[in-house]
Design a protein around this motif. Structure first.
Motif: not given
Length: 256
Positions: A219-248
């Motif tokens: 609303a009015r240019g403000h975005i509030n992430v209400l459900d991050r786990p849901g956002l992670e489920k909605r994204t493709c596998e690319c996010y997890e691939v990158v995150k795991k490699e940085y963590d490793r």
């Protein structure tokens, strides 16, 4: 129009100890330096304010500094002759801008632009190159980071080719939030569109889809992430691939 992103609770690449706001060790690479290297580097680190849209280096230019963001995010972009651009990687408190300095190239065909305003610490390129060659812990740490960065670049290319704009936006939001010490991100719709290489209307439409799904409020240019786990489920596998490699490759330990 400005977009504010708010995510509660924040999820980071690693747990970050409580440090003063201006402490260089808010950057994960600087925090991983052995004590003797840290003490040698500290007098050479210069704090720099990075306003939104500032260009740290242009394509083909000689790089005079490397940058370690603490509260800013920097995008690495490829720009076409037509002026169109697309983001190939994003760098925040987990990393460094300017790997070509110690990889032997001294310059790169990409452009580095601040996508979220904040602070960073910069180091003279000549000093960085000398440290890379004379200190094994520095060399190993920077090579591991470079490998993680290359993973992000290649995964971004795959994502842009094979996944929907909705998935790309989710990946981009998650990667950006992971690279901030807090949970707020100020960004224009036009800049997000430039990062993803799409039309601004497409970004607006995708953001509205996420809102209708209950993942964000918008609303009015403000975005509030209400459900991050849901956002992670909605994204493709690319996010997890990158995150795991940085963590490793970049665990929160002192480099040896």
């Amino acid at each position: 129009m400005l977009i504010w992103l708010v995510c509660t609770p924040a999820h980071y690449l690693h747990e970050v100890p409580l440090l003063p706001k201006t402490d260089p060790r808010r950057n994960h690479l600087l925090a991983s330096l052995p004590r003797d290297v840290w003490e040698r580097w500290l007098p050479h680190l210069e704090v720099v304010d990075l306003p939104l849209g500032k260009v740290l280096y242009e394509s083909g230019s000689q790089q005079r500094h490397v940058y370690f963001p603490t509260t800013a995010i920097v995008s690495l972009l490829f720009v076409l002759e037509s002026g169109s651009s697309a983001e190939i990687a994003v760098v925040g408190m987990e990393g460094m801008v300017g790997v070509s300095v110690f990889m032997g190239g001294s310059s790169t065909p990409s452009r580095a632009v601040v996508q979220s305003a904040g602070e960073c610490y910069r180091l003279n390129a000549h000093f960085m190159k000398e440290e890379f060659h004379k200190s094994a812990p520095v060399m190993h740490l920077m090579l591991r980071y470079t490998q993680a960065l290359i993973t992000q670049m290649t995964q971004t290319a795959v994502c842009n080719r094979h996944h929907t704009l909705d998935q790309q936006l989710c990946r981009w939001l998650l990667l950006s939030l992971d690279r901030l010490p807090g949970s707020d991100l100020v960004m224009t719709q036009e800049l997000i569109a430039n990062m993803l290489g799409v039309r601004r209307e497409g970004v607006t439409e995708s953001a509205l889809k996420l809102q209708r799904a209950g993942l964000i409020s918008y609303a009015r240019g403000h975005i509030n992430v209400l459900d991050r786990p849901g956002l992670e489920k909605r994204t493709c596998e690319c996010y997890e691939v990158v995150k795991k490699e940085y963590d490793r490759l970049l665990p929160r330990t002192v480099a040896v």
